[in-house]
Design a protein around this motif. Sequence first.
Motif, PDB file in Angstrom:
ATOM      1  N   GLY A  90      29.579 -15.486  20.043  1.00  0.00           N
ATOM      2  CA  GLY A  90      30.548 -14.442  19.786  1.00  0.00           C
ATOM      3  C   GLY A  90      31.258 -14.525  18.457  1.00  0.00           C
ATOM      4  O   GLY A  90      32.250 -13.836  18.240  1.00  0.00           O
ATOM      5  N   THR A  91      30.774 -15.364  17.555  1.00  0.00           N
ATOM      6  CA  THR A  91      31.376 -15.488  16.226  1.00  0.00           C
ATOM      7  C   THR A  91      30.425 -14.923  15.179  1.00  0.00           C
ATOM      8  O   THR A  91      29.226 -14.759  15.426  1.00  0.00           O
ATOM      9  N   VAL A  92      30.964 -14.646  14.007  1.00  0.00           N
ATOM     10  CA  VAL A  92      30.129 -14.163  12.900  1.00  0.00           C
ATOM     11  C   VAL A  92      29.071 -15.214  12.555  1.00  0.00           C
ATOM     12  O   VAL A  92      27.908 -14.879  12.318  1.00  0.00           O
ATOM     13  N   ALA A  93      29.463 -16.485  12.543  1.00  0.00           N
ATOM     14  CA  ALA A  93      28.516 -17.563  12.213  1.00  0.00           C
ATOM     15  C   ALA A  93      27.395 -17.641  13.241  1.00  0.00           C
ATOM     16  O   ALA A  93      26.216 -17.765  12.881  1.00  0.00           O
ATOM     17  N   ALA A  94      27.739 -17.568  14.519  1.00  0.00           N
ATOM     18  CA  ALA A  94      26.715 -17.631  15.571  1.00  0.00           C
ATOM     19  C   ALA A  94      25.758 -16.450  15.472  1.00  0.00           C
ATOM     20  O   ALA A  94      24.543 -16.615  15.605  1.00  0.00           O
ATOM     21  N   ALA A  95      26.291 -15.259  15.228  1.00  0.00           N
ATOM     22  CA  ALA A  95      25.446 -14.070  15.106  1.00  0.00           C
ATOM     23  C   ALA A  95      24.536 -14.168  13.891  1.00  0.00           C
ATOM     24  O   ALA A  95      23.353 -13.800  13.956  1.00  0.00           O
ATOM     25  N   ASP A  96      25.066 -14.683  12.777  1.00  0.00           N
ATOM     26  CA  ASP A  96      24.260 -14.813  11.556  1.00  0.00           C
ATOM     27  C   ASP A  96      23.140 -15.834  11.751  1.00  0.00           C
ATOM     28  O   ASP A  96      21.995 -15.613  11.360  1.00  0.00           O
ATOM     29  N   LEU A  97      23.451 -16.961  12.385  1.00  0.00           N
ATOM     30  CA  LEU A  97      22.424 -17.978  12.639  1.00  0.00           C
ATOM     31  C   LEU A  97      21.348 -17.425  13.566  1.00  0.00           C
ATOM     32  O   LEU A  97      20.152 -17.633  13.339  1.00  0.00           O
ATOM     33  N   GLU A  98      21.760 -16.713  14.595  1.00  0.00           N
ATOM     34  CA  GLU A  98      20.808 -16.125  15.543  1.00  0.00           C
ATOM     35  C   GLU A  98      19.910 -15.095  14.853  1.00  0.00           C
ATOM     36  O   GLU A  98      18.697 -15.076  15.058  1.00  0.00           O
ATOM     37  N   ALA A  99      20.494 -14.255  14.024  1.00  0.00           N
ATOM     38  CA  ALA A  99      19.745 -13.172  13.379  1.00  0.00           C
ATOM     39  C   ALA A  99      18.889 -13.650  12.203  1.00  0.00           C
ATOM     40  O   ALA A  99      17.796 -13.132  11.978  1.00  0.00           O
ATOM     41  N   ASN A 100      19.384 -14.652  11.469  1.00  0.00           N
ATOM     42  CA  ASN A 100      18.741 -15.009  10.201  1.00  0.00           C
ATOM     43  C   ASN A 100      18.270 -16.442  10.093  1.00  0.00           C
ATOM     44  O   ASN A 100      17.679 -16.822   9.087  1.00  0.00           O
ATOM     45  N   GLY A 101      18.581 -17.268  11.077  1.00  0.00           N
ATOM     46  CA  GLY A 101      18.203 -18.673  10.990  1.00  0.00           C
ATOM     47  C   GLY A 101      19.123 -19.423  10.045  1.00  0.00           C
ATOM     48  O   GLY A 101      20.215 -18.966   9.707  1.00  0.00           O
ATOM     49  N   GLU A 102      18.690 -20.585   9.634  1.00  0.00           N
ATOM     50  CA  GLU A 102      19.492 -21.414   8.736  1.00  0.00           C
ATOM     51  C   GLU A 102      19.542 -20.723   7.375  1.00  0.00           C
ATOM     52  O   GLU A 102      18.501 -20.426   6.780  1.00  0.00           O
ATOM     53  N   ILE A 103      20.753 -20.467   6.912  1.00  0.00           N
ATOM     54  CA  ILE A 103      20.927 -19.570   5.781  1.00  0.00           C
ATOM     55  C   ILE A 103      22.264 -19.832   5.087  1.00  0.00           C
ATOM     56  O   ILE A 103      23.187 -20.364   5.688  1.00  0.00           O
ATOM     57  N   HIS A 104      22.332 -19.448   3.805  1.00  0.00           N
ATOM     58  CA  HIS A 104      23.639 -19.401   3.150  1.00  0.00           C
ATOM     59  C   HIS A 104      24.424 -18.305   3.850  1.00  0.00           C
ATOM     60  O   HIS A 104      23.948 -17.186   4.020  1.00  0.00           O
ATOM     61  N   HIS A 105      25.650 -18.612   4.268  1.00  0.00           N
ATOM     62  CA  HIS A 105      26.400 -17.722   5.147  1.00  0.00           C
ATOM     63  C   HIS A 105      27.642 -17.096   4.514  1.00  0.00           C
ATOM     64  O   HIS A 105      27.908 -15.924   4.726  1.00  0.00           O
ATOM     65  N   ALA A 106      28.410 -17.863   3.755  1.00  0.00           N
ATOM     66  CA  ALA A 106      29.697 -17.356   3.282  1.00  0.00           C
ATOM     67  C   ALA A 106      30.132 -18.053   2.001  1.00  0.00           C
ATOM     68  O   ALA A 106      29.703 -19.162   1.710  1.00  0.00           O
ATOM     69  N   ALA A 107      31.027 -17.361   1.280  1.00  0.00           N
ATOM     70  CA  ALA A 107      31.711 -17.947   0.131  1.00  0.00           C
ATOM     71  C   ALA A 107      33.198 -17.948   0.454  1.00  0.00           C
ATOM     72  O   ALA A 107      33.732 -16.951   0.951  1.00  0.00           O
ATOM     73  N   THR A 108      33.852 -19.076   0.201  1.00  0.00           N
ATOM     74  CA  THR A 108      35.277 -19.202   0.465  1.00  0.00           C
ATOM     75  C   THR A 108      35.989 -19.494  -0.848  1.00  0.00           C
ATOM     76  O   THR A 108      35.664 -20.458  -1.537  1.00  0.00           O
ATOM     77  N   PHE A 109      36.957 -18.644  -1.162  1.00  0.00           N
ATOM     78  CA  PHE A 109      37.718 -18.785  -2.394  1.00  0.00           C
ATOM     79  C   PHE A 109      39.108 -19.336  -2.095  1.00  0.00           C
ATOM     80  O   PHE A 109      39.738 -18.976  -1.108  1.00  0.00           O
ATOM     81  N   ARG A 110      39.573 -20.223  -2.956  1.00  0.00           N
ATOM     82  CA  ARG A 110      40.923 -20.783  -2.861  1.00  0.00           C
ATOM     83  C   ARG A 110      41.881 -19.728  -3.377  1.00  0.00           C
ATOM     84  O   ARG A 110      41.620 -19.095  -4.400  1.00  0.00           O
ATOM     85  N   VAL A 111      42.984 -19.517  -2.687  1.00  0.00           N
ATOM     86  CA  VAL A 111      44.017 -18.587  -3.124  1.00  0.00           C
ATOM     87  C   VAL A 111      45.375 -19.255  -3.035  1.00  0.00           C
ATOM     88  O   VAL A 111      45.553 -20.222  -2.286  1.00  0.00           O
ATOM     89  N   LEU A 112      46.326 -18.741  -3.776  1.00  0.00           N
ATOM     90  CA  LEU A 112      47.675 -19.303  -3.744  1.00  0.00           C
ATOM     91  C   LEU A 112      48.494 -18.778  -2.581  1.00  0.00           C
ATOM     92  O   LEU A 112      49.299 -19.505  -2.006  1.00  0.00           O
ATOM     93  N   ASP A 113      48.326 -17.501  -2.235  1.00  0.00           N
ATOM     94  CA  ASP A 113      49.185 -16.863  -1.245  1.00  0.00           C
ATOM     95  C   ASP A 113      48.326 -16.000  -0.321  1.00  0.00           C
ATOM     96  O   ASP A 113      47.829 -14.947  -0.721  1.00  0.00           O
TER      97      ASP A 113
END
Length: 164
Positions: A90-113
């Motif tokens: 039920g998570t975006v990660a679980a759905a992405d793994l199920e649909a696409n297999g092992e894959i680059h999934h996300a980019a996380t950016f550091r923010v101040l606020d």
Amino acid sequence: EGSKVGSLDPRLGESDFDATWWMANHPVKTPGLAYTTVLTKDLGRATGVFEGVLGGQVLDKSSSDLTGTDDVYVLLGDTVVQLSTPNRSGTVAAADLEANGEIHHAATFRVLDLDATADYFRSKDIATLARDEHTLITDPATTHGVVFRWTTWDVPGGPRDGAL
């Protein structure tokens, strides 16, 4: 000048390129990438590849209620790679793994606020999919199908740890 971002390319040797423009001028106030996420079915195997084969350094291991994943953070050069295995459905990660297999999934950016970041995205019709006290995930339906995360958290020992 704040308006010069995008008009100058530091690879071309422009002496007046301002690497701090995003922190000083843009409402999101990001110094850059916090980490990039790779989904895997076998966290131990993936850690072995990133640490043993590629020579990375394991910085941290944790689980995230927000993303529903078990995670290992590996430093490769000046980039942190988050290796993630979904620990519930039920998570975006679980759905992405199920649909696409092992894959680059996300980019996380550091923010101040985080609140200012959420307000800015709302003003641009970019929806928040999920959020906790340190991280928000924008809805891929409003970001061209891409999973983006925005965080005030520093990966312990990573290149941004304590730098802000």
